[in-house]
Design an enzyme around this catalytic site. Structure first.
Site, mmCIF file in Angstrom:
data_model
loop_
_atom_site.group_PDB
_atom_site.id
_atom_site.type_symbol
_atom_site.label_atom_id
_atom_site.label_comp_id
_atom_site.label_asym_id
_atom_site.label_seq_id
_atom_site.Cartn_x
_atom_site.Cartn_y
_atom_site.Cartn_z
ATOM 1 N N TRP A 1 43.471 -26.386 41.638
ATOM 2 C CA TRP A 1 42.271 -27.043 42.140
ATOM 3 C C TRP A 1 41.922 -26.449 43.501
ATOM 4 C CZ3 TRP A 1 40.348 -30.663 38.794
ATOM 5 C CH2 TRP A 1 39.242 -31.380 39.211
ATOM 6 N N HIS B 1 40.271 -41.908 46.387
ATOM 7 C CA HIS B 1 41.148 -40.972 45.677
ATOM 8 C C HIS B 1 41.939 -40.104 46.648
ATOM 9 C CE1 HIS B 1 41.844 -37.176 43.355
ATOM 10 N NE2 HIS B 1 42.252 -38.048 42.453
ATOM 11 N N ARG C 1 41.438 -23.512 57.495
ATOM 12 C CA ARG C 1 42.896 -23.551 57.447
ATOM 13 C C ARG C 1 43.484 -22.555 56.460
ATOM 14 N NH1 ARG C 1 40.801 -27.733 59.500
ATOM 15 N NH2 ARG C 1 41.851 -29.128 60.945
ATOM 16 N N PHE D 1 56.183 -28.206 53.407
ATOM 17 C CA PHE D 1 54.991 -29.026 53.161
ATOM 18 C C PHE D 1 53.745 -28.151 53.211
ATOM 19 C CE2 PHE D 1 51.692 -32.113 54.510
ATOM 20 C CZ PHE D 1 51.738 -32.926 53.390
ATOM 21 N N LEU E 1 43.712 -30.896 49.279
ATOM 22 C CA LEU E 1 42.940 -32.099 48.991
ATOM 23 C C LEU E 1 41.796 -32.182 49.998
ATOM 24 C CD1 LEU E 1 45.930 -34.519 48.449
ATOM 25 C CD2 LEU E 1 44.308 -33.750 46.702
ATOM 26 N N ILE E 2 40.591 -32.404 49.484
ATOM 27 C CA ILE E 2 39.409 -32.507 50.334
ATOM 28 C C ILE E 2 38.782 -33.876 50.099
ATOM 29 C CG2 ILE E 2 37.156 -31.529 50.897
ATOM 30 C CD1 ILE E 2 38.235 -28.826 49.779
#
Length: 172
Positions: free
Chosen positions: A26, A97, A136, A122, A90-91
């Site tokens: 994703w 969610h 990032r 991590f 994750l955005i």
């Protein structure tokens, strides 16, 4: 703004370090850059290309289980790992969610280290915007862009050599 791990604290002999990378698919553009950054840093620090194994899972939610099974299956095949880097992005969207998945995956990866007895780096970006994620990953137009995959690669070498399952052997 301070970016990244900073200077590596010492030189490590990473020639025998074996690294597993398990990444989500994703947010492919960002993921690809992060994985490439991690691999480039691992190679620059002396990890041999043949000692880096990469696998995928669909998304960030699947990272903890995929990482655990990856480590278990590697061990069952008679091979070993010294460290594993799960990588996901994750955005934040318009629902809760993001919060649920970020929190769940973070805790699961943290606790996974004790289960598989390997350092788990991590490698989960939790960003509020797509631009933050691109920055990032060392992409985008932001002046402060930095590929955090590089930091994860450096952290992987340090953790493997200092604290991995073969740390005593690597120090000799």
């Amino acid at each position: 703004m301070i970016k990244g791990l900073g200077e590596v604290d010492q030189t490590y002999d990473a020639s025998s370090v074996k690294v597993g990378i398990v990444h989500a698919r994703w947010n492919k553009t960002v993921i690809d850059a992060l994985v490439q950054g991690a691999i480039e840093k691992l190679l620059a620090m002396g990890v041999k290309e043949k000692n880096i194994t990469v696998s995928t899972v669909p998304g960030a939610f699947e990272l903890p289980f995929g990482t655990q099974r990856f480590a278990e299956l590697t061990k069952a095949s008679g091979k070993h790992l010294d460290v594993v880097i799960p990588i996901g992005v994750l955005i934040k969207g318009d629902s809760m969610h993001f919060e649920y998945i970020s929190d769940s995956v973070t805790h699961a990866l943290m606790n996974l280290q004790k289960k598989i007895r390997l350092p788990v780096i991590f490698g989960l970006l939790t960003c509020l915007t797509e631009e933050q994620a691109l920055t990032r990953a060392g992409l985008g137009e932001s002046e402060g862009k930095h590929n955090h995959g590089e930091d994860w690669g450096a952290a992987a070498v340090e953790m493997a050599v200092k604290f991995g399952p073969r740390a005593e052997q690597m120090k000799k």
